[in-house]
Design an enzyme around this catalytic site. Structure first.
Site, mmCIF file in Angstrom:
data_model
loop_
_atom_site.group_PDB
_atom_site.id
_atom_site.type_symbol
_atom_site.label_atom_id
_atom_site.label_comp_id
_atom_site.label_asym_id
_atom_site.label_seq_id
_atom_site.Cartn_x
_atom_site.Cartn_y
_atom_site.Cartn_z
ATOM 1 N NE ARG A 121 -3.526 2.593 2.891
ATOM 2 C CZ ARG A 121 -3.108 2.916 3.739
ATOM 3 N NH1 ARG A 121 -1.946 2.954 4.648
ATOM 4 N NH2 ARG A 121 -3.550 4.240 3.273
ATOM 5 C CG HIS A 165 -1.012 9.121 3.846
ATOM 6 N ND1 HIS A 165 -1.236 7.501 3.769
ATOM 7 C CD2 HIS A 165 -0.565 9.569 4.599
ATOM 8 C CE1 HIS A 165 -0.844 7.935 4.819
ATOM 9 N NE2 HIS A 165 -0.638 8.299 5.884
ATOM 10 C CD GLU A 211 -5.252 7.508 9.884
ATOM 11 O OE1 GLU A 211 -4.647 8.696 10.188
ATOM 12 O OE2 GLU A 211 -4.323 6.521 10.264
ATOM 13 C CG ASN A 336 -5.186 3.587 8.329
ATOM 14 O OD1 ASN A 336 -4.870 2.367 7.697
ATOM 15 N ND2 ASN A 336 -4.671 4.659 8.049
ATOM 16 C CE1 TYR A 338 0.154 2.750 12.860
ATOM 17 C CE2 TYR A 338 -2.289 3.627 12.323
ATOM 18 C CZ TYR A 338 -0.328 3.524 12.222
ATOM 19 O OH TYR A 338 0.389 3.223 11.236
ATOM 20 C CD GLU A 397 -1.568 4.202 8.083
ATOM 21 O OE1 GLU A 397 -0.982 4.672 9.482
ATOM 22 O OE2 GLU A 397 -1.452 4.673 6.771
#
Ligand code: GBH
Length: 491
Positions: A121, A165, A211, A336, A338, A397
């Site tokens: 990606r 991005h 995001e 994503n 985290y 991610e």
């Protein structure tokens, strides 16, 4: 850093293959990975196994890795401007050279290959393709991505392209005020149409925007990311609406201009809501919280409406047609993942939930914001699949930074990263084994890179990058990931 000096760039391949650094005993050189991966049906009976065909990959983004900011007609982006503004980046650095991936992409693809990844990606820099943001295209800009995609495919790695991005062409910031104007949403769709028209013969998966949440809040509310604005709450909601609209317009443009079979979706860092204790009432409360706290992103994209609570304060201006565009059908949701944003407890209040405050003692990884909460990797895709009946999810991610100090023998034994990954992947396996439709996982990141306002001080890579020489060296976590991929199970 001293011990790395003995490896020259010519030795990349050998280092990447773990013939150096004494890593051979840990990966392909010894029997385990190969015999598991190469003989017979894989891991069907292993409790830690992933579904057959599960797609393993790594992720990067353009401004964080490419460098070459003035080459072949690229225009400036808001990140060039921001990073060159004193006081914005903790180590006073910028992405002018970054990892020099623009020139070293072939070697980087060999690194991907030696991990055994089958997908990559990356993001496309809008200001390479349209230096002024709109108007006339710069064919040399897109040529870089043609070369990259061809090289990936020649090495058996599927390209997954993110269109945005965060590197907005500066010209659009100057002309329209960037995402404060829906003119930028429209320009984004034109750019998306141009790119898909030229790449979709080979690129089958496109992510629209990476995001929305961070680009809206950090860029336009806290001023910590480009373009560094601190807008009022209602203006922030308008920016969020314009970004969502840009996503929807791009989905339509991609479908209209891409080849048949092309697949498109967002890559969102959903606000993650975890049941503090896994009771039915808390799980339900965490679902309600997920829908409310993502009202301006995933909820509106997948339901075509804002929640009542979201509109009760500082509502953005929008039309019914906007909502229809924002909720244009997508093929997958990229997530994503985290950290836990909130632990949720069911409550007898108007909202139906309480967000537990984080105790001061809650641990964090090297980055103080990165709280380890491995179960986030289970709950986020599960909530998304359940709330909106989503049938295809990619983890776009996941990863962590680490202090990454080389030991006396020269190896970076990043066992905190391995601990983090092992625990998150175990929870991902829990999700897939229960039928949560996660099709693939992209580890952030292939290599250390420009970590936005943290400059080069937070290293997220499986490969260490020496930012003096641009030399890449595998950390121990690279061997962990390689082993996991080879087994198709948590190593
Ligand atoms: C991702 O965002 C980005 O997509 C990627 O480009 C980046 O390199 C990677 O993470 C690692 O950070 O306000 O200072 O407390 C991750 C999600 C959400 C992480 C906001 C930072 C706030 C930090 N981000 N979070 S702070």
């Amino acid at each position: 850093m001293m011990p790395f000096k003995r490896f020259s760039r010519r030795q990349f391949g050998r280092i990447a293959g773990w013939s150096a650094l004494g890593m051979s005993a840990l990966s392909s050189g010894s029997g385990l990975a190969q015999s598991d991966a190469d003989s017979g049906p894989r891991n069907r009976a292993t409790p830690s196994g992933f579904p057959d065909g599960f797609l393993w990959g790594t992720a990067t983004s353009a401004y964080q890795v490419e460098g070459a900011v003035n080459e072949e007609g690229r225009g400036p982006s808001i990140w060039d401007r921001f990073a060159h503004t004193p006081g914005t980046i903790s180590d006073h650095s910028n992405g002018d050279i970054a990892t020099d991936h623009y020139h070293l992409y072939k070697e980087d693809i060999q690194l991907m290959k030696s991990l055994g990844t089958k997908a990559y990606r990356f993001s496309i820099a809008w200001p390479r393709v349209f230096p002024e943001g709109a108007g006339s295209a710069n064919p040399k800009g897109l040529d870089f991505y043609n070369r990259l995609v061809d090289e990936l495919l020649a090495n058996g790695i599927q390209p997954f392209a993110t269109l945005y991005h965060w590197d907005l062409p500066q010209a659009l910031q100057d002309r329209f005020g960037g995402w404060t104007s829906r003119d930028t949403s429209k320009a984004f769709a034109d750019y998306a149409a141009h790119v898909t028209g030229r790449l979709s013969d080979r690129v089958k998966h496109f992510f629209t925007i990476n995001e929305c949440s961070r680009l809206v809040h950090h860029g336009h509310e806290f001023g910590a990311d480009a373009p560094g604005l601190k807008l009022s709450p209602s203006d922030v909601k308008q920016v969020r609406h314009n970004v969502a609209l840009g996503h929807g317009l791009a989905v339509q443009a991609i479908r209209a201009n891409g080849r048949a079979g092309i697949r498109v979706g967002p890559a969102e860092n959903a606000v993650s809501c975890i049941p503090a204790i896994e009771t039915p009432a808390n799980i339900r409360a965490a679902e309600i919280a997920t829908r409310e706290l993502n009202a301006g992103y995933l909820t509106v994209m997948l339901e075509g409406k804002y929640t009542e609570a979201y509109l009760a304060q500082d509502a953005p201006k929008f039309t019914a047609e906007d909502l229809r565009i924002i909720s244009s059908p997508i093929d997958f949701v990229g997530l994503n993942v985290y950290m836990p944003d909130h632990y949720v407890v069911a409550a007898d209040n108007e909202r139906g939930f309480t967000l537990a405050p984080f105790p001061k003692s809650f641990p964090h990884m090297k980055a103080t914001w990165l709280r380890p909460g491995p179960e986030t990797m289970y709950w986020v895709p599960r909530h998304v699949a359940k709330l909106w009946n989503v049938k295809s999810i990619y983890i776009t991610e996941n990863g962590t930074s680490s202090s990454d100090q080389p030991a006396a023998d020269g190896t970076i034994y990043d066992v905190d990263r391995i601990m983090y990954l092992r625990n998150y992947l175990t929870q991902l396996q829990r999700a897939t084994s229960e039928g949560v439709p996660v099709l693939g996982y992209f580890l952030w990141s292939l290599m250390d890179n420009f970590e936005w306002s943290d400059g080069y001080e937070q290293r997220f890579g499986l490969y260490h990058v020496d930012f003096e020489t641009r030399r890449r060296t595998p950390k121990l976590s690279a061997a962990f990931y390689r082993e996991t991929i080879a087994r198709n199970a948590v190593a």
